[in-house]
Design an enzyme around this catalytic site. Structure first.
Site, mmCIF file in Angstrom:
data_model
loop_
_atom_site.group_PDB
_atom_site.id
_atom_site.type_symbol
_atom_site.label_atom_id
_atom_site.label_comp_id
_atom_site.label_asym_id
_atom_site.label_seq_id
_atom_site.Cartn_x
_atom_site.Cartn_y
_atom_site.Cartn_z
ATOM 1 N N ASP A 117 46.832 42.075 37.489
ATOM 2 C CA ASP A 117 46.931 41.038 36.463
ATOM 3 C C ASP A 117 45.636 40.847 35.681
ATOM 4 O OD1 ASP A 117 45.620 39.934 38.648
ATOM 5 O OD2 ASP A 117 46.997 38.250 38.890
ATOM 6 N N GLN A 154 47.299 40.782 42.083
ATOM 7 C CA GLN A 154 46.566 41.761 42.877
ATOM 8 C C GLN A 154 46.677 41.479 44.381
ATOM 9 O OE1 GLN A 154 42.782 41.684 40.053
ATOM 10 N NE2 GLN A 154 42.654 43.334 41.556
ATOM 11 N N HIS A 155 46.340 42.504 45.146
ATOM 12 C CA HIS A 155 46.052 42.434 46.588
ATOM 13 C C HIS A 155 47.260 42.276 47.502
ATOM 14 C CE1 HIS A 155 41.915 41.994 45.340
ATOM 15 N NE2 HIS A 155 42.090 40.775 44.863
#
Length: 453
Positions: A223, A71-72
């Protein structure tokens, strides 16, 4: 037999699993490493994906593919779709001051929680975009669109169409999309980078993102969202994942908004929600202490189990890379209570396991839930010491599914869902779950909290 493929493009590596769409039975798999570091050019992810696909015997015979990813991470593209600069990953903390600035500029953490369900920290994409605008203004100006790692890989698999796509789970980790409303907050995106780049189109759980060769492309997800699918989590379950990061998250029916910033109010990959608490220091804490002691994971586990509960008063605060929950990006790790009597490899190993688990127990507490069960997953859960000690630290029985590539498995299950249709993902048979129980370790959590403070 109809086959589906799931991808896990994580911080450290890329995994591909090919499974039977009807039963979930594993047919074949492959893997490839990613470069180390918190700043990585996306081309490395693509190279690793191709290598992992080749190791898995190719995807010519699969009917659908889905990508789960870390992520991110900030992926900036110019007007021609070229990568502007290496991606800043979730565990890059250079944007910590940017997070503080953004919180203040919007009027405080309550305003962020109301707007997008989460209070930004250095991990979030929105803070990395502010860092880019302040430190690399030329690259910020070149950024015509912004996406995340799984978005970019799905876009590449689909032949780089005009529109990049994402899903609710992944979008909810940007800091400029609201799980509660299902809409982008483009004003927050502009607040961060100074203009409004194009954002990925958010697809529903069963919408098609495109095609890869003859296979359908599912929307993919982040994820943690994929891991929830991979272990078959249902509302009322709490999952604790021990990987590069440590996370505690729950499948919920309603959106959350925690103005303290401890709980990120994410969406999941099914149309529900995934309140999540993350720590930056998980399995690599054990790796680091193992390096100091000169032992591998198995021997570290044996050393820890051979030492007394509570490690003789030795406590590790494992902020080896700063910390996200609590939000202490500049903190360092420390041992407390070291005495001659506990200055042994076994005590150090035990303190490492207990300290890591105490950080995760704090994350579990922050969710404020009374779970039906705690599912322990991730690479760190393969340690016998971790599995054995966890219930004594968490205070509840711990259910450990069979070892697996949960993120890739969840992505594969999403691909099967795209083929099958229906309101819920197909039910796949799971292996035998092992349940661990243990008595609380007296004083352990209190000593940890005092040391962390």
């Amino acid at each position: 037999m109809t086959l589906v493929a799931g991808v896990d493009s994580s911080t450290q590596s890329c995994k591909v699993v090919v499974r039977d769409a009807a039963t979930g039975a594993l047919v074949r798999e492959g893997r490839a490493k990613h470069p180390d570091g918190t700043e990585v050019h996306p081309s490395h992810w693509w190279t690793a994906l191709q290598e992992a696909i080749a190791q898995a015997g190719g995807l010519d015979d699969v009917a659908a593919v889905s990508v789960g990813g870390q992520q991110h991470g900030m992926v900036c593209l110019d007007e021609n779709g070229e990568v502007v600069r290496p991606a800043l990953l979730w565990n890059d903390t250079r944007s910590a001051q940017a997070a503080r600035d953004l919180i203040a500029e919007l009027g405080g953490p309550e305003m962020w929680a109301e707007a997008v369900g989460s209070v930004p920290v250095a991990s979030f994409t929105v803070t990395k975009l502010r860092w880019l605008a302040e430190h690399e203004p030329e690259n910020a100006a070149r950024t015509a669109s912004v996406c995340l790692p799984h978005d970019w890989l799905t876009w590449k698999l689909g032949g780089t169409p005009a529109t990049v796509t994402t899903d609710r789970g992944e979008a909810s980790g940007t800091g400029y999309w609201s799980p509660a409303t299902g809409a982008y907050r483009l004003d927050l995106l502009k607040l961060a980078i100074g203009h409004t780049p194009q954002v990925a189109k958010v697809l529903g759980p069963r919408e098609q993102a495109g095609t890869y060769n003859q296979a359908l492309l599912a929307p993919g997800t982040g994820d943690n969202m994929a891991a929830a699918l991979g272990v078959g989590a249902h509302p009322g379950d709490v999952i604790v994942s021990i990987g590069t990061s440590g996370t505690a998250f729950a499948v919920a029916e309603h959106a959350s908004a925690d103005s303290s910033g401890g709980v990120a109010g994410f969406a999941d990959a099914t149309g529900r929600f995934l309140p999540l608490v993350a720590t930056m220091n998980a399995a690599r804490t054990l790796d680091a202490v193992g390096r100091v002691l000169g032992v591998g994971p198995a021997e570290l586990s044996d050393l820890a189990l051979g030492a007394p509960p509570g490690a003789g008063g030795l406590t590790l605060v494992p902020y080896l890379e700063g910390e996200r929950t609590p939000n202490r990006p500049d903190a360092t790790g420390s041992f407390h209570g070291l005495r001659l009597a506990n200055a042994t490899p076994g005590h150090f190993a035990r303190a490492a396991v207990e300290g890591m688990l105490c950080g995760l127990a704090d994350a579990l507490d922050a969710l404020g839930l009374a779970p039906n069960r705690v599912l322990l997953i991730g690479g760190g859960a393969r340690s016998e010491a971790v599995r054995t000690i966890a219930p004594s630290v968490f205070g509840v029985p711990v259910h450990v599914p069979p070892p697996g590539e949960y993120v890739a498995d969840g992505a594969a299950r999403q691909a099967a869902w795209l083929l099958a249709g229906g309101e819920e993902p197909p039910e796949w048979a799971s292996g035998e779950v092992t349940v661990f129980e243990g008595d609380p370790i007296p004083g352990l959590r209190d000593r940890y909290r005092e040391a962390a403070a």
